[in-house]
Design a protein around this motif. Sequence first.
Motif, PDB file in Angstrom:
ATOM      1  N   ASP A 160       0.454  -1.289  -0.442  1.00  0.00           N
ATOM      2  CA  ASP A 160       0.154  -0.048   0.407  1.00  0.00           C
ATOM      3  C   ASP A 160       0.744   1.167  -0.122  1.00  0.00           C
ATOM      4  N   THR A 161       2.066   1.320   0.520  1.00  0.00           N
ATOM      5  CA  THR A 161       2.994   2.277   0.349  1.00  0.00           C
ATOM      6  C   THR A 161       4.290   2.178  -0.349  1.00  0.00           C
ATOM      7  N   THR A 162       5.071   2.906  -0.039  1.00  0.00           N
ATOM      8  CA  THR A 162       6.835   3.025  -1.366  1.00  0.00           C
ATOM      9  C   THR A 162       7.430   2.085   0.167  1.00  0.00           C
ATOM     10  N   LEU A 163       7.009   2.269   1.280  1.00  0.00           N
ATOM     11  CA  LEU A 163       8.368   1.327   1.763  1.00  0.00           C
ATOM     12  C   LEU A 163       7.727  -0.328   1.984  1.00  0.00           C
ATOM     13  N   GLU A 164       6.559  -0.112   1.831  1.00  0.00           N
ATOM     14  CA  GLU A 164       5.612  -1.968   1.779  1.00  0.00           C
ATOM     15  C   GLU A 164       5.934  -2.609   0.324  1.00  0.00           C
ATOM     16  N   ASN A 165       6.272  -1.713  -0.637  1.00  0.00           N
ATOM     17  CA  ASN A 165       6.912  -2.356  -1.793  1.00  0.00           C
ATOM     18  C   ASN A 165       8.019  -2.139  -1.683  1.00  0.00           C
ATOM     19  N   ALA A 166       9.187  -1.829  -0.987  1.00  0.00           N
ATOM     20  CA  ALA A 166      10.456  -2.466  -1.418  1.00  0.00           C
ATOM     21  C   ALA A 166      10.417  -3.410  -0.261  1.00  0.00           C
ATOM     22  N   ARG A 167      10.008  -4.099   0.530  1.00  0.00           N
ATOM     23  CA  ARG A 167       9.966  -5.096   1.332  1.00  0.00           C
ATOM     24  C   ARG A 167       9.227  -6.203   0.529  1.00  0.00           C
ATOM     25  N   TYR A 168       8.096  -6.204   0.667  1.00  0.00           N
ATOM     26  CA  TYR A 168       7.423  -7.003  -0.714  1.00  0.00           C
ATOM     27  C   TYR A 168       8.045  -7.717  -2.028  1.00  0.00           C
ATOM     28  N   ALA A 169       8.484  -6.732  -2.637  1.00  0.00           N
ATOM     29  CA  ALA A 169       9.603  -6.536  -3.808  1.00  0.00           C
ATOM     30  C   ALA A 169      10.674  -7.072  -3.656  1.00  0.00           C
ATOM     31  N   ALA A 170      11.436  -6.752  -2.407  1.00  0.00           N
ATOM     32  CA  ALA A 170      12.983  -7.280  -2.212  1.00  0.00           C
ATOM     33  C   ALA A 170      12.809  -8.827  -1.566  1.00  0.00           C
ATOM     34  N   ALA A 171      11.997  -9.699  -1.100  1.00  0.00           N
ATOM     35  CA  ALA A 171      11.510 -10.780  -0.522  1.00  0.00           C
ATOM     36  C   ALA A 171      11.116 -11.329  -2.005  1.00  0.00           C
ATOM     37  N   MET A 172      10.793 -10.737  -3.230  1.00  0.00           N
ATOM     38  CA  MET A 172      10.254 -12.224  -3.972  1.00  0.00           C
ATOM     39  C   MET A 172      11.357 -11.936  -4.814  1.00  0.00           C
ATOM     40  N   LEU A 173      12.351 -10.997  -5.106  1.00  0.00           N
ATOM     41  CA  LEU A 173      14.095 -11.099  -5.720  1.00  0.00           C
ATOM     42  C   LEU A 173      14.748 -11.681  -5.049  1.00  0.00           C
ATOM     43  N   ARG A 174      15.370 -11.806  -3.564  1.00  0.00           N
ATOM     44  CA  ARG A 174      16.028 -12.521  -3.377  1.00  0.00           C
ATOM     45  C   ARG A 174      15.839 -14.284  -2.882  1.00  0.00           C
ATOM     46  N   ALA A 175      14.580 -14.261  -3.387  1.00  0.00           N
ATOM     47  CA  ALA A 175      13.810 -15.728  -3.469  1.00  0.00           C
ATOM     48  C   ALA A 175      14.186 -16.014  -4.974  1.00  0.00           C
ATOM     49  N   ASP A 176      14.908 -14.968  -5.539  1.00  0.00           N
ATOM     50  CA  ASP A 176      14.755 -15.871  -7.513  1.00  0.00           C
ATOM     51  C   ASP A 176      16.918 -15.373  -7.078  1.00  0.00           C
ATOM     52  N   GLY A 177      17.296 -15.237  -5.938  1.00  0.00           N
ATOM     53  CA  GLY A 177      18.566 -14.632  -6.509  1.00  0.00           C
ATOM     54  C   GLY A 177      19.183 -13.293  -7.084  1.00  0.00           C
ATOM     55  N   VAL A 178      17.516 -12.476  -6.991  1.00  0.00           N
ATOM     56  CA  VAL A 178      18.239 -11.249  -7.546  1.00  0.00           C
ATOM     57  C   VAL A 178      18.749 -10.313  -6.984  1.00  0.00           C
ATOM     58  N   GLU A 179      19.989  -9.803  -7.303  1.00  0.00           N
ATOM     59  CA  GLU A 179      20.548  -8.534  -5.621  1.00  0.00           C
ATOM     60  C   GLU A 179      20.619  -7.529  -6.768  1.00  0.00           C
ATOM     61  N   ARG A 180      20.592  -7.322  -8.184  1.00  0.00           N
ATOM     62  CA  ARG A 180      20.778  -6.100  -8.644  1.00  0.00           C
ATOM     63  C   ARG A 180      19.884  -5.199  -9.794  1.00  0.00           C
ATOM     64  N   ILE A 181      19.294  -3.805  -9.091  1.00  0.00           N
ATOM     65  CA  ILE A 181      18.098  -4.189  -9.743  1.00  0.00           C
ATOM     66  C   ILE A 181      17.893  -2.778 -10.453  1.00  0.00           C
ATOM     67  N   ALA A 182      17.212  -2.088 -11.795  1.00  0.00           N
ATOM     68  CA  ALA A 182      16.963  -0.894 -11.941  1.00  0.00           C
ATOM     69  C   ALA A 182      15.194  -0.552 -11.841  1.00  0.00           C
ATOM     70  N   LEU A 183      15.656   0.589 -10.736  1.00  0.00           N
ATOM     71  CA  LEU A 183      14.204   0.568 -10.136  1.00  0.00           C
ATOM     72  C   LEU A 183      13.188   2.117 -11.135  1.00  0.00           C
ATOM     73  N   VAL A 184      12.321   1.669 -11.269  1.00  0.00           N
ATOM     74  CA  VAL A 184      11.501   2.685 -12.405  1.00  0.00           C
ATOM     75  C   VAL A 184      10.624   3.358 -11.731  1.00  0.00           C
ATOM     76  N   SER A 185      10.220   4.910 -11.586  1.00  0.00           N
ATOM     77  CA  SER A 185       8.833   5.666 -11.103  1.00  0.00           C
ATOM     78  C   SER A 185       9.778   6.461 -11.538  1.00  0.00           C
ATOM     79  N   GLN A 186       9.167   8.470 -11.636  1.00  0.00           N
ATOM     80  CA  GLN A 186       8.893   8.638 -11.763  1.00  0.00           C
ATOM     81  C   GLN A 186      10.490   9.895 -10.975  1.00  0.00           C
ATOM     82  N   GLY A 187      10.515  10.736 -11.645  1.00  0.00           N
ATOM     83  CA  GLY A 187      12.458  11.448 -10.489  1.00  0.00           C
ATOM     84  C   GLY A 187      11.630  11.372  -9.651  1.00  0.00           C
ATOM     85  N   TRP A 188      10.990  12.678  -9.492  1.00  0.00           N
ATOM     86  CA  TRP A 188      10.509  13.353  -8.247  1.00  0.00           C
ATOM     87  C   TRP A 188      10.303  12.573  -6.844  1.00  0.00           C
TER      88      TRP A 188
END
Length: 250
Positions: A160-188
């Motif tokens: 529901d928030t940007t902080l939760e975006n980070a927490r839940y997305a990171a858990a999914m990525l780590r489960a697949d061994g992903v450590e380096r990402i490009a993060l897409v959003s508005q510049g601001w």
Amino acid sequence: MSPQVLSHLLLGSLLLPPLNLLLMMLFGLGLRRRWPRLGGLLLALGMAGLYALSTPMLAMWLNRGLEVYPALDAGQLARVDAIVVLSGGKKPAPEYGGMEPGADSLARLRYGARLARQSGKPLLLSGGAPQGGEAEAAVMARVLRQDYGLSPRWVETRSDTTLENARYAAAMLRADGVERIALVSQGWHLRRALPMFQRQGLEVSAAPTGFIRYDGGGIAWYLPSGRAMQESHSALREWLGILFYRLKGE
């Protein structure tokens, strides 16, 4: 709608334009009989604030301190393992027969699709349903398939928030061994969002889109417009969000 999201919406409405300036002007009107100078000053400040915030010049100035990351280059893109696209709202679209990404979501999705095609890297879409209904990431995934011919590898729909975006997305990525990402959003948005993903243990390259820019110049940048007011509002909301999370220590 969760209590957390509702409280954020209410607080933002009270602290941000145009409501805060309208309340200032109403307060000034109420004071004019007893304290005419103070009442007149508040009225003038409110009107001046509404004018200034609706000019392209101030909109660009407010966003300048937020847009701290340059455009992603080819070298950075080649080093990442995945591309993470954050949602930015949805809206009813009768012409499409359902929900569609809002303007911010669509800009992010378009750029994420471009990066995925350039690099062949998998996509993660992140965004829940802060105001209920279909999750924003699910809406984006459908449009990604239908309009861009791409399928995301991961779709995170709980946040529901940007902080939760980070927490839940990171858990999914780590489960697949992903450590380096490009993060897409508005510049601001990335000034606040990127450190949240870094604190989850990810190596993050900023992939900003939707920079606040205006064509032309001169007097046109001092003429009020609805677009400039919206972009000034978004910038002030983002500065308020940065302050909020700093006070929370997150």
